[in-house]
Design a protein around this motif. Sequence first.
Motif, short mmCIF file in Angstrom:
data_model
loop_
_atom_site.label_atom_id
_atom_site.label_comp_id
_atom_site.label_asym_id
_atom_site.label_seq_id
_atom_site.Cartn_x
_atom_site.Cartn_y
_atom_site.Cartn_z
N GLN A 12 64.17 -63.53 11.59
CA GLN A 12 63.79 -63.25 12.96
C GLN A 12 64.58 -64.10 13.88
N GLY A 13 65.04 -63.33 15.00
CA GLY A 13 66.04 -64.13 16.20
C GLY A 13 66.19 -62.99 17.02
N LYS A 14 67.38 -63.37 17.77
CA LYS A 14 67.74 -62.52 18.93
C LYS A 14 68.83 -61.38 18.28
N ASN A 15 68.56 -60.74 17.21
CA ASN A 15 69.26 -59.51 17.12
C ASN A 15 69.35 -58.41 18.05
N PHE A 220 54.70 -51.86 23.37
CA PHE A 220 53.68 -52.58 22.59
C PHE A 220 52.53 -51.98 22.15
N ASP A 221 52.01 -50.97 23.01
CA ASP A 221 50.81 -50.12 22.76
C ASP A 221 51.45 -48.88 21.78
N PHE A 222 52.46 -48.60 21.86
CA PHE A 222 53.08 -47.55 20.94
C PHE A 222 53.22 -48.05 19.67
N VAL A 223 53.69 -49.29 19.43
CA VAL A 223 53.90 -49.78 18.07
C VAL A 223 52.35 -50.01 17.52
N LYS A 224 51.44 -50.59 18.18
CA LYS A 224 50.24 -50.76 17.90
C LYS A 224 49.61 -49.44 17.23
N LYS A 225 49.58 -48.53 17.92
CA LYS A 225 49.32 -47.04 17.82
C LYS A 225 49.77 -46.65 16.54
N GLU A 290 60.42 -61.31 26.48
CA GLU A 290 59.14 -61.09 26.02
C GLU A 290 59.20 -60.13 24.87
N LEU A 291 60.26 -59.22 24.67
CA LEU A 291 60.21 -58.83 23.65
C LEU A 291 60.47 -59.48 22.14
N TYR A 292 61.61 -60.37 22.48
CA TYR A 292 61.93 -61.27 21.43
C TYR A 292 61.05 -62.13 21.05
N GLN A 293 60.23 -62.76 22.02
CA GLN A 293 59.03 -63.64 21.65
C GLN A 293 57.86 -63.10 20.85
N SER A 294 57.75 -61.79 21.07
CA SER A 294 56.88 -60.84 20.38
C SER A 294 57.16 -60.81 18.81
#
Length: 318
Positions: A12-15, A220-225, A290-294
Motif C-alpha cells: 500500500q502506497g502512492k501508486n 467512499f459511499d460508492f465503494v461501501k455500497k 485523502e484518498l491515499y490516506q484511506s
Amino acid sequence: MKVSDFINNTPQGKNFSLEVLPPLKGNGTASLFSTLNRLCEYGPKYINITTHNCEYVYRELENGQFERDRIRRRPGTIAIAAALQNKYSIPVIPHVICSGSTVESIEYELLDLQFLGISNLLLLRGDKAKDDRVFTPTPGGHAHTTDLMAQVNRFNDGFFADGSPIKHPGERFEYGVACYPEKHEEAPNLEMDMAFLKKKQELGARYAVTQLFFDNRKYFDFVKKARTMGITIPIIPGIKPFARLSQLTVVPKVFHCDLPEDLAREVLKCRNDEDAKALGVEWAVQQCRELYQSGVPGIHFYTVSAVDSIEEVARQVL
C-alpha cells in the motif's frame, strides 16, 4: 505483467496510473512522448490508451449541399500502446470498445495485441455518436460491455467468435472495466448501475476504474455500497484536476458528475483561467491526499488537457 498484480500485490502506497489519448491523425508522437517524459518521472504503474473510433462529420460540396462522412480523428491505439510499452517499459492498457467496432474487427484487435505481447485491456462500451439520441451498436457489433467481455472470454478459452478453435492460443487477456460513483448517465438509478458492475465482476473483470469525480465522499459511499452488494474487485478512483472557468458548467454536462458546493463557490471567485487552474490543483491535491490516506489501491489520472496540473499534483503528493 498483469495489472492486477500491481493493484493487489504492491504494498500500500502512492501508486498511480495515467490515461492518455493517441495523437490526432497526422500529428505524430512528439507531444505524447513529451507529456509522458514529464509524468513518468513520478513512476506510474501503467498507462491507459484511449480508443476513438470513427465519427460523423459534414463536408460542404461544391453545389452548397452537405455530405455526411465518417472519419477517424485518433487512429493508432494499438500501435501507440506498443510504442509506449517499448519506450517506457511500463505495462500499457489499450481500451477496447464496442462503439464503432464489429465482432470481427475486435477479434483482429485481440490477435494484434497478442502478437505484440500486450495482455492487459480496459473493456468499455464507448460513447454514443454525437448525432445519435441513444447508443446505437455498429451492425455486427456489440450493444453492451458485457457482450464484449463474453467475446474476450471466449477468445481466452481458445475460440473465435464464430466458434472455431484457435490453433495456437496465446497469453490470456486480463481486463478491467469502468464504473460510475454518480451512476452512468443512462442508468435509471445507482443501484441498477451497480448491479451491472457486479455482473461485470462475475464475467471476469479484475478491477474497475471510476469516472472522474470531485467529491471524495461520493467515491467512499460508492465503494461501501459496492462491498455490501458483494462487489469485491478493487475500485480505482479516477481524478482530473479542474482547470478552466468554463468547466463549471461543461464538466457536469459532459461527465455527468457534480461539483461540490465548496469547489463551485471558489470557482466563482476566480478572475481567470489561471486562478481556476491553481484552484483545481489545490483541490486535487487535497483529494489525492485523502484518498491515499484511506488506503485506495491507486489513483488513475486523466491527463487530457490537464498535464501541467497533474504534474504539479504529482510533485506535491507523490
